[in-house]
Scaffold this motif. Structure first.
Motif, mmCIF file in Angstrom:
data_model
loop_
_atom_site.group_PDB
_atom_site.id
_atom_site.type_symbol
_atom_site.label_atom_id
_atom_site.label_comp_id
_atom_site.label_asym_id
_atom_site.label_seq_id
_atom_site.Cartn_x
_atom_site.Cartn_y
_atom_site.Cartn_z
ATOM 1 N N ASP A 128 0.825 -1.208 0.000
ATOM 2 C CA ASP A 128 0.000 0.000 0.000
ATOM 3 C C ASP A 128 0.861 1.260 0.000
ATOM 4 O O ASP A 128 0.483 2.270 -0.605
ATOM 5 C CB ASP A 128 -0.958 0.014 1.198
ATOM 6 C CG ASP A 128 -2.144 -0.915 1.002
ATOM 7 O OD1 ASP A 128 -2.345 -1.410 -0.126
ATOM 8 O OD2 ASP A 128 -2.865 -1.143 1.991
ATOM 9 N N TYR A 129 2.000 1.216 0.663
ATOM 10 C CA TYR A 129 2.931 2.342 0.648
ATOM 11 C C TYR A 129 3.355 2.649 -0.789
ATOM 12 O O TYR A 129 3.293 3.797 -1.238
ATOM 13 C CB TYR A 129 4.141 2.013 1.523
ATOM 14 C CG TYR A 129 5.216 3.074 1.551
ATOM 15 C CD1 TYR A 129 5.140 4.137 2.432
ATOM 16 C CD2 TYR A 129 6.322 2.996 0.704
ATOM 17 C CE1 TYR A 129 6.137 5.104 2.473
ATOM 18 C CE2 TYR A 129 7.314 3.959 0.737
ATOM 19 C CZ TYR A 129 7.223 5.007 1.619
ATOM 20 O OH TYR A 129 8.204 5.963 1.645
ATOM 21 N N GLU A 130 3.758 1.613 -1.509
ATOM 22 C CA GLU A 130 4.171 1.796 -2.910
ATOM 23 C C GLU A 130 2.990 2.216 -3.777
ATOM 24 O O GLU A 130 3.130 3.079 -4.651
ATOM 25 C CB GLU A 130 4.820 0.522 -3.455
ATOM 26 C CG GLU A 130 6.166 0.210 -2.842
ATOM 27 C CD GLU A 130 7.214 1.299 -3.056
ATOM 28 O OE1 GLU A 130 7.244 1.904 -4.145
ATOM 29 O OE2 GLU A 130 7.996 1.548 -2.113
ATOM 30 N N THR A 131 1.827 1.644 -3.536
ATOM 31 C CA THR A 131 0.626 2.027 -4.290
ATOM 32 C C THR A 131 0.291 3.489 -4.059
ATOM 33 O O THR A 131 -0.025 4.221 -5.002
ATOM 34 C CB THR A 131 -0.568 1.137 -3.894
ATOM 35 O OG1 THR A 131 -0.265 -0.215 -4.237
ATOM 36 C CG2 THR A 131 -1.846 1.566 -4.607
ATOM 37 N N ASN A 134 2.595 5.635 -6.015
ATOM 38 C CA ASN A 134 2.239 5.562 -7.437
ATOM 39 C C ASN A 134 0.979 6.367 -7.744
ATOM 40 O O ASN A 134 0.911 7.068 -8.765
ATOM 41 C CB ASN A 134 2.060 4.108 -7.878
ATOM 42 C CG ASN A 134 3.360 3.346 -7.878
ATOM 43 O OD1 ASN A 134 4.446 3.920 -8.006
ATOM 44 N ND2 ASN A 134 3.284 2.038 -7.716
ATOM 45 N N LEU A 135 -0.018 6.285 -6.881
ATOM 46 C CA LEU A 135 -1.251 7.056 -7.091
ATOM 47 C C LEU A 135 -0.984 8.555 -7.010
ATOM 48 O O LEU A 135 -1.487 9.328 -7.835
ATOM 49 C CB LEU A 135 -2.313 6.651 -6.066
ATOM 50 C CG LEU A 135 -2.920 5.271 -6.242
ATOM 51 C CD1 LEU A 135 -3.765 4.898 -5.022
ATOM 52 C CD2 LEU A 135 -3.747 5.200 -7.524
ATOM 53 N N ASP A 140 0.508 14.238 -9.876
ATOM 54 C CA ASP A 140 1.607 15.203 -9.765
ATOM 55 C C ASP A 140 1.994 15.658 -11.166
ATOM 56 O O ASP A 140 2.502 14.862 -11.946
ATOM 57 C CB ASP A 140 2.808 14.549 -9.067
ATOM 58 C CG ASP A 140 4.030 15.439 -9.001
ATOM 59 O OD1 ASP A 140 3.975 16.608 -9.466
ATOM 60 O OD2 ASP A 140 5.058 14.979 -8.481
ATOM 61 N N PRO A 141 1.770 16.947 -11.491
ATOM 62 C CA PRO A 141 2.088 17.407 -12.851
ATOM 63 C C PRO A 141 3.582 17.334 -13.172
ATOM 64 O O PRO A 141 3.948 17.279 -14.328
ATOM 65 C CB PRO A 141 1.591 18.851 -12.869
ATOM 66 C CG PRO A 141 1.460 19.255 -11.454
ATOM 67 C CD PRO A 141 1.228 17.998 -10.653
ATOM 68 N N GLY A 142 4.415 17.275 -12.151
ATOM 69 C CA GLY A 142 5.854 17.217 -12.399
ATOM 70 C C GLY A 142 6.421 15.805 -12.370
ATOM 71 O O GLY A 142 7.615 15.618 -12.548
ATOM 72 N N ALA A 143 5.553 14.819 -12.138
ATOM 73 C CA ALA A 143 6.039 13.442 -12.020
ATOM 74 C C ALA A 143 6.516 12.910 -13.355
ATOM 75 O O ALA A 143 5.990 13.239 -14.409
ATOM 76 C CB ALA A 143 4.949 12.547 -11.463
ATOM 77 N N LYS A 144 7.533 12.077 -13.268
ATOM 78 C CA LYS A 144 8.075 11.444 -14.472
ATOM 79 C C LYS A 144 7.446 10.077 -14.618
ATOM 80 O O LYS A 144 7.171 9.394 -13.657
ATOM 81 C CB LYS A 144 9.580 11.337 -14.352
ATOM 82 C CG LYS A 144 10.231 12.701 -14.281
ATOM 83 C CD LYS A 144 11.722 12.609 -14.104
ATOM 84 C CE LYS A 144 12.383 13.954 -14.096
ATOM 85 N NZ LYS A 144 11.768 15.000 -13.362
ATOM 86 N N GLY A 145 7.289 9.664 -15.848
ATOM 87 C CA GLY A 145 6.768 8.319 -16.071
ATOM 88 C C GLY A 145 5.406 8.400 -16.562
ATOM 89 O O GLY A 145 4.610 7.728 -16.878
#
Length: 145
Positions: A128-131, A134-135, A140-145
């Motif tokens: 859940d931490y990783e989820t 990821n969510l 996040d407009p600056g997130a990569k991927g």
């Protein structure tokens, strides 16, 4: 009362603010004796991870507005935690780099910071931490991927 709005108990902006406060409380406690702010910690963490960066990239990676970074970098420079140099080719461009004193701030708190992360993982569960990360990256407009 308007029925078009969700309850404040189910409002994403309010939930994110509450969650931020829950996340930042142990970090603030960790930083209390250092004399540095949360924002200064972020700048030092980013520089520790990525090395020397131009000011714009550092602001982006630290999730700071450029004018705020300018002020924060000046304070960190005065404390001896970063150095700042101009680009020889473009005198408007500045590079910021962590000093050994700045790295010591990070190194001295690395174990405690890791324990805080482990507590969040234990509280949420590793998956859940990783989820959650990821969510959050998806909005996040600056997130990569």
């Amino acid at each position: 009362m308007t029925s078009k709005l969700p309850s404040t108990e189910r409002s994403l902006p309010i939930a994110l603010i509450r969650a931020r406060e829950g996340v930042m409380a142990p970090i603030r406690e960790m930083l209390a004796e250092t004399g540095i702010t949360e924002q200064q910690w972020r700048v030092l963490r980013v520089l520790s991870e990525y090395g020397r960066l131009d000011a714009k990239t550092l602001a982006d990676r630290s999730s700071l507005l450029f004018p705020s970074l300018t002020r924060i970098a000046a304070t960190l420079r005065e404390k001896g935690f970063v150095t700042q140099t101009r680009d020889d080719a473009d005198r408007r461009r500045h590079f910021i780099e962590i000093t050994p004193s700045g790295q010591k701030i990070i190194d001295d708190r690395a174990d405690e910071a890791a324990r805080i992360v482990e507590w969040f993982k234990a509280t949420l569960g590793a998956d859940d931490y990783e989820t959650l990360l990821n969510l959050l990256a998806r909005i996040d407009p600056g997130a990569k991927g």
